[in-house]
Every structure is written in structure tokens, then in C-alpha cells.
Motif scaffolding. Structure first.
Motif, mmCIF file in Angstrom:
data_model
loop_
_atom_site.group_PDB
_atom_site.id
_atom_site.type_symbol
_atom_site.label_atom_id
_atom_site.label_comp_id
_atom_site.label_asym_id
_atom_site.label_seq_id
_atom_site.Cartn_x
_atom_site.Cartn_y
_atom_site.Cartn_z
ATOM 1 N N GLN A 18 4.704 -33.915 22.791
ATOM 2 C CA GLN A 18 3.932 -34.125 21.573
ATOM 3 C C GLN A 18 2.504 -33.626 21.764
ATOM 4 O O GLN A 18 1.952 -32.942 20.895
ATOM 5 C CB GLN A 18 3.924 -35.617 21.210
ATOM 6 N N ASN A 19 1.907 -33.931 22.901
ATOM 7 C CA ASN A 19 0.542 -33.473 23.173
ATOM 8 C C ASN A 19 0.458 -31.953 23.256
ATOM 9 O O ASN A 19 -0.504 -31.352 22.776
ATOM 10 C CB ASN A 19 0.020 -34.105 24.465
ATOM 11 N N GLU A 20 1.464 -31.339 23.844
ATOM 12 C CA GLU A 20 1.471 -29.879 23.956
ATOM 13 C C GLU A 20 1.596 -29.211 22.586
ATOM 14 O O GLU A 20 0.924 -28.209 22.327
ATOM 15 C CB GLU A 20 2.614 -29.430 24.862
ATOM 16 N N VAL A 21 2.421 -29.773 21.719
ATOM 17 C CA VAL A 21 2.581 -29.207 20.374
ATOM 18 C C VAL A 21 1.264 -29.298 19.614
ATOM 19 O O VAL A 21 0.817 -28.333 18.989
ATOM 20 C CB VAL A 21 3.714 -29.934 19.606
ATOM 21 N N VAL A 22 0.604 -30.445 19.693
ATOM 22 C CA VAL A 22 -0.667 -30.623 18.988
ATOM 23 C C VAL A 22 -1.727 -29.676 19.553
ATOM 24 O O VAL A 22 -2.482 -29.060 18.791
ATOM 25 C CB VAL A 22 -1.113 -32.093 19.066
ATOM 26 N N GLN A 23 -1.775 -29.530 20.865
ATOM 27 C CA GLN A 23 -2.753 -28.627 21.474
ATOM 28 C C GLN A 23 -2.504 -27.174 21.059
ATOM 29 O O GLN A 23 -3.454 -26.423 20.818
ATOM 30 C CB GLN A 23 -2.730 -28.758 22.998
ATOM 31 N N CYS A 24 -1.249 -26.790 20.958
ATOM 32 C CA CYS A 24 -0.929 -25.429 20.510
ATOM 33 C C CYS A 24 -1.380 -25.207 19.074
ATOM 34 O O CYS A 24 -1.959 -24.158 18.752
ATOM 35 C CB CYS A 24 0.569 -25.167 20.619
ATOM 36 N N LEU A 25 -1.153 -26.179 18.211
ATOM 37 C CA LEU A 25 -1.578 -26.035 16.817
ATOM 38 C C LEU A 25 -3.094 -25.983 16.693
ATOM 39 O O LEU A 25 -3.623 -25.229 15.873
ATOM 40 C CB LEU A 25 -1.001 -27.164 15.971
ATOM 41 N N VAL A 26 -3.778 -26.755 17.505
ATOM 42 C CA VAL A 26 -5.246 -26.698 17.496
ATOM 43 C C VAL A 26 -5.720 -25.320 17.947
ATOM 44 O O VAL A 26 -6.642 -24.748 17.370
ATOM 45 C CB VAL A 26 -5.831 -27.812 18.383
ATOM 46 N N SER A 27 -5.076 -24.770 18.954
ATOM 47 C CA SER A 27 -5.444 -23.427 19.420
ATOM 48 C C SER A 27 -5.181 -22.387 18.337
ATOM 49 O O SER A 27 -5.974 -21.461 18.161
ATOM 50 C CB SER A 27 -4.640 -23.073 20.666
ATOM 51 N N PHE A 28 -4.069 -22.542 17.604
ATOM 52 C CA PHE A 28 -3.778 -21.621 16.505
ATOM 53 C C PHE A 28 -4.840 -21.703 15.423
ATOM 54 O O PHE A 28 -5.215 -20.705 14.834
ATOM 55 C CB PHE A 28 -2.415 -21.915 15.893
ATOM 56 N N GLU A 29 -5.326 -22.917 15.159
ATOM 57 C CA GLU A 29 -6.339 -23.085 14.119
ATOM 58 C C GLU A 29 -7.645 -22.395 14.480
ATOM 59 O O GLU A 29 -8.406 -21.988 13.606
ATOM 60 C CB GLU A 29 -6.593 -24.566 13.856
ATOM 61 N N LEU A 30 -7.910 -22.257 15.760
ATOM 62 C CA LEU A 30 -9.123 -21.558 16.194
ATOM 63 C C LEU A 30 -8.992 -20.049 16.044
ATOM 64 O O LEU A 30 -9.994 -19.353 15.876
ATOM 65 C CB LEU A 30 -9.434 -21.904 17.652
ATOM 66 N N ILE A 31 -7.766 -19.548 16.100
ATOM 67 C CA ILE A 31 -7.537 -18.103 16.090
ATOM 68 C C ILE A 31 -7.194 -17.581 14.703
ATOM 69 O O ILE A 31 -7.761 -16.587 14.248
ATOM 70 C CB ILE A 31 -6.419 -17.734 17.087
#
Length: 55
Positions: A18-31
Motif C-alpha cells: 500500500q505504501n509503495e502504491v501511494v509513493q508511486c502515485l505521488v511521484s507520478f503527480e510530480l512528473i
């Protein structure tokens, strides 16, 4: 995403997934621009919770 789509998922690892999925989405939002995101990208946040509920 690969760990979530496996036939056998370790229940002890669900919190980390769950933490990895959220971190990936946050990274996508930055890009990516906001127009990239739709309901399908948002549903990724709930995928691990659904796995936990269904067992």
C-alpha cells in the motif's frame, strides 16, 4: 504493480505494498500534468485494501 497482480500474495506484505502504491502515485503527480490522472489511476490507491478485504 507486479506484486499486486500475482496469484499468491503474502498478507504480511500488504501494508508495504500500500505504501509503495501511494509513493508511486505521488511521484507520478510530480512528473505528469493533472490531465493525466483519471478515476483509474485513483483506483490504484484502493486496490491493496480490496485485496486485504477479499483475503
Amino acid at each position: 504493480m507486479n506484486a499486486i497482480s500475482q496469484k499468491v500474495i503474502d498478507p504480511d506484505r500488504l501494508e508495504a505494498l500500500q505504501n509503495e502504491v501511494v509513493q508511486c502515485l505521488v511521484s507520478f503527480e510530480l512528473i505528469f500534468p493533472p490531465s493525466f490522472f483519471n478515476i483509474m489511476t485513483h483506483l490504484l490507491c484502493h486496490l491493496v485494501k480490496e485485496i486485504r478485504i477479499l483475503g
